[in-house]
Design a protein around this motif. Structure first.
Motif, short mmCIF file in Angstrom:
data_model
loop_
_atom_site.label_atom_id
_atom_site.label_comp_id
_atom_site.label_asym_id
_atom_site.label_seq_id
_atom_site.Cartn_x
_atom_site.Cartn_y
_atom_site.Cartn_z
N GLU A 1 37.64 7.73 -37.13
CA GLU A 1 38.28 6.86 -38.11
C GLU A 1 38.33 5.41 -37.65
OE1 GLU A 1 41.93 8.72 -39.39
OE2 GLU A 1 40.78 10.10 -40.65
N ARG A 2 38.35 5.19 -36.32
CA ARG A 2 38.40 3.82 -35.80
C ARG A 2 36.99 3.29 -35.53
NH1 ARG A 2 37.08 1.58 -31.68
NH2 ARG A 2 36.62 3.58 -30.70
N GLY A 3 36.21 4.06 -34.75
CA GLY A 3 34.90 3.57 -34.32
C GLY A 3 33.82 3.75 -35.36
N LEU A 4 33.86 4.85 -36.10
CA LEU A 4 32.83 5.11 -37.10
C LEU A 4 33.30 4.74 -38.50
CD1 LEU A 4 29.93 6.23 -37.03
CD2 LEU A 4 30.85 8.47 -37.59
N ASP A 5 34.60 4.47 -38.65
CA ASP A 5 35.17 4.11 -39.94
C ASP A 5 34.83 5.15 -41.00
OD1 ASP A 5 36.65 2.59 -41.74
OD2 ASP A 5 34.94 1.35 -42.32
N THR A 6 35.00 6.41 -40.62
CA THR A 6 34.67 7.53 -41.51
C THR A 6 35.89 8.43 -41.69
OG1 THR A 6 32.35 7.52 -40.85
CG2 THR A 6 33.20 9.55 -41.83
N ALA A 7 36.31 8.64 -42.91
CA ALA A 7 37.47 9.48 -43.19
C ALA A 7 37.12 10.95 -42.99
CB ALA A 7 37.96 9.24 -44.61
N ILE A 8 38.03 11.69 -42.39
CA ILE A 8 37.85 13.12 -42.19
C ILE A 8 38.28 13.90 -43.43
CG2 ILE A 8 38.61 15.10 -40.81
CD1 ILE A 8 38.95 13.10 -38.47
N ALA A 9 39.37 13.48 -44.04
CA ALA A 9 39.91 14.19 -45.21
C ALA A 9 38.86 14.28 -46.31
CB ALA A 9 41.15 13.48 -45.73
N GLY A 10 38.63 15.50 -46.77
CA GLY A 10 37.69 15.74 -47.86
C GLY A 10 36.22 15.79 -47.47
N ALA A 11 35.91 15.61 -46.19
CA ALA A 11 34.52 15.54 -45.75
C ALA A 11 33.92 16.92 -45.49
CB ALA A 11 34.41 14.70 -44.48
N ARG A 12 32.63 17.05 -45.80
CA ARG A 12 31.86 18.22 -45.40
C ARG A 12 31.17 17.86 -44.08
NH1 ARG A 12 27.57 20.00 -48.10
NH2 ARG A 12 27.99 22.19 -47.64
N ILE A 13 31.46 18.62 -43.03
CA ILE A 13 31.04 18.25 -41.68
C ILE A 13 30.15 19.33 -41.08
CG2 ILE A 13 31.84 17.68 -39.36
CD1 ILE A 13 34.48 16.76 -40.61
N LEU A 14 29.00 18.92 -40.57
CA LEU A 14 28.11 19.81 -39.84
C LEU A 14 28.21 19.47 -38.36
CD1 LEU A 14 25.78 21.95 -39.89
CD2 LEU A 14 24.19 20.01 -39.98
N ILE A 15 28.52 20.46 -37.52
CA ILE A 15 28.61 20.27 -36.08
C ILE A 15 27.45 21.01 -35.42
CG2 ILE A 15 29.99 20.60 -34.00
CD1 ILE A 15 32.48 20.51 -35.71
N LEU A 16 26.68 20.30 -34.60
CA LEU A 16 25.54 20.89 -33.90
C LEU A 16 25.98 21.32 -32.51
CD1 LEU A 16 22.92 18.13 -34.82
CD2 LEU A 16 23.47 20.22 -36.11
N GLY A 17 25.93 22.64 -32.25
CA GLY A 17 26.37 23.17 -30.97
C GLY A 17 27.64 23.98 -31.13
N ALA A 18 27.88 24.87 -30.15
CA ALA A 18 29.04 25.77 -30.24
C ALA A 18 29.69 25.97 -28.88
CB ALA A 18 28.62 27.11 -30.84
N GLY A 19 29.71 24.93 -28.06
CA GLY A 19 30.31 25.02 -26.74
C GLY A 19 31.81 24.81 -26.75
N GLY A 20 32.37 24.69 -25.55
CA GLY A 20 33.82 24.56 -25.41
C GLY A 20 34.38 23.34 -26.11
N ALA A 21 33.65 22.23 -26.10
CA ALA A 21 34.14 21.02 -26.75
C ALA A 21 34.30 21.23 -28.26
CB ALA A 21 33.20 19.86 -26.48
N VAL A 22 33.40 22.02 -28.86
CA VAL A 22 33.48 22.28 -30.29
C VAL A 22 34.75 23.04 -30.63
CG1 VAL A 22 32.35 23.42 -32.25
CG2 VAL A 22 30.99 22.19 -30.56
N ARG A 23 35.11 24.00 -29.80
CA ARG A 23 36.35 24.74 -30.03
C ARG A 23 37.57 23.81 -29.98
NH1 ARG A 23 35.81 30.16 -30.04
NH2 ARG A 23 38.08 30.25 -29.98
N GLY A 24 37.45 22.72 -29.24
CA GLY A 24 38.55 21.79 -29.16
C GLY A 24 38.67 20.88 -30.38
N VAL A 25 37.55 20.62 -31.07
CA VAL A 25 37.59 19.65 -32.17
C VAL A 25 37.72 20.30 -33.54
CG1 VAL A 25 36.26 18.03 -30.79
CG2 VAL A 25 35.08 19.45 -32.45
#
Length: 280
Positions: free
Chosen positions: A115-139
């Motif tokens: 929201e600060r660096g990319l200026d992209t709202a999370i609310a209402g967004a369709r998000i694709l995450i590449l990868g399934a490691g420990g960091a993904v479980r955190g986010v």
């Protein structure tokens, strides 16, 4: 006689080029905290022994990076709710009774930087995450808490992504798909594939980024990462690496340890201007 400074460190493999010491030293100077912060290398089979020695020698807290985040969750005596949900820990804090509290600040660090660096709202967004490691479980849980409409975890081993989807299904719409998916319509594509550290990325379909408002790489380097070079070639103008996430999650760790949350803007700017390698 002045008391010695409290001792903190980041543990991982590899760890030689971590920017965490510079970040936390800047935080300490900014907030007037008396501490030291170092790199703590550990071989892949020596995490528990290295951590035990660090805390036995008086260590106060650790940041945990690749490849030890899930092992750190098992090592901690107690977990915060967000670390419990993630099954991964990036922050260990020694409490007054000598026990270790495990926390996960990755998710809030990513959310703040999106929201600060990319200026992209999370609310209402369709998000694709590449990868399934420990960091993904955190986010994933934080993105769902902040109103993501849908999250899809794409991984070469789909079963691993399906496990993440199952574990967070009670929080919102989250599913799995293969890494070579050609599905489009994503508002935001986030790379969390650690292989990118070595300058390699798997073949990805341009369809996944065709209508995206932005692309984010959780990795960071002194030059554009392979993923960010790829999205730039696809014409995505709004893109960012994970340096801001690193600083934001570090600030959350610092607040847990010291009881004060530092400002991140100046630290991120200083690292951007340093010209030094910014590899984990």
């Amino acid at each position: 006689m002045n008391a010695p400074p409290d001792r903190y460190a980041v543990i991982g493999h590899p760890i030689e080029h971590s920017k965490s010491p510079a970040i936390h030293t800047a935080f300490a100077r900014q907030t007037g905290q008396h501490l030291t912060y170092e790199r703590l290398p550990a071989e892949p089979d020596a995490f528990a022994a290295t951590v035990a020695t660090f805390f036995a020698d008086g260590g106060a807290g650790l940041n945990v990076t690749l490849p030890f985040k899930t092992e750190a969750a098992a090592y901690a005596d107690r977990l915060t709710d967000r670390a419990q949900r993630a099954g991964a820990v990036n922050t260990l804090a020694r409490r007054d009774d000598g026990t270790l509290l495990g926390d996960n600040t990755d998710g809030i660090g990513l959310a703040r930087d999106l929201e600060r660096g990319l200026d992209t709202a999370i609310a209402g967004a369709r998000i694709l995450i590449l990868g399934a490691g420990g960091a993904v479980r955190g986010v994933v849980p934080v993105l769902l808490e902040q109103g993501a409409a849908e999250i899809c975890v794409a991984n070469r081993t789909v079963a691993k992504a399906e496990t993440i989807a199952h574990d967070f299904a009670d929080m919102g719409t989250v599913r799995a798909c293969p890494l070579n998916t050609e599905e489009d319509g994503w508002d935001l594509v986030i790379n969390a594939i650690s292989a990118g550290l070595g300058g390699e990325m798997p073949d990805l379909s341009p369809a996944i980024i065709a209508r995206a408002r932005g692309a984010y790489d959780m990795l960071y380097a002194n030059v554009p990462t392979p993923f960010l070079r790829w999205v730039a070639a696809q014409g995505v103008a709004r893109r960012c690496d994970g340096l801001g996430m690193l600083v934001e999650q570090a600030a959350e760790s610092f607040a847990l340890w010291r009881g004060v949350r530092p400002s991140t803007v100046e630290v991120i700017a200083a690292l951007r201007q340093s010209g030094d390698p910014r590899t984990p």
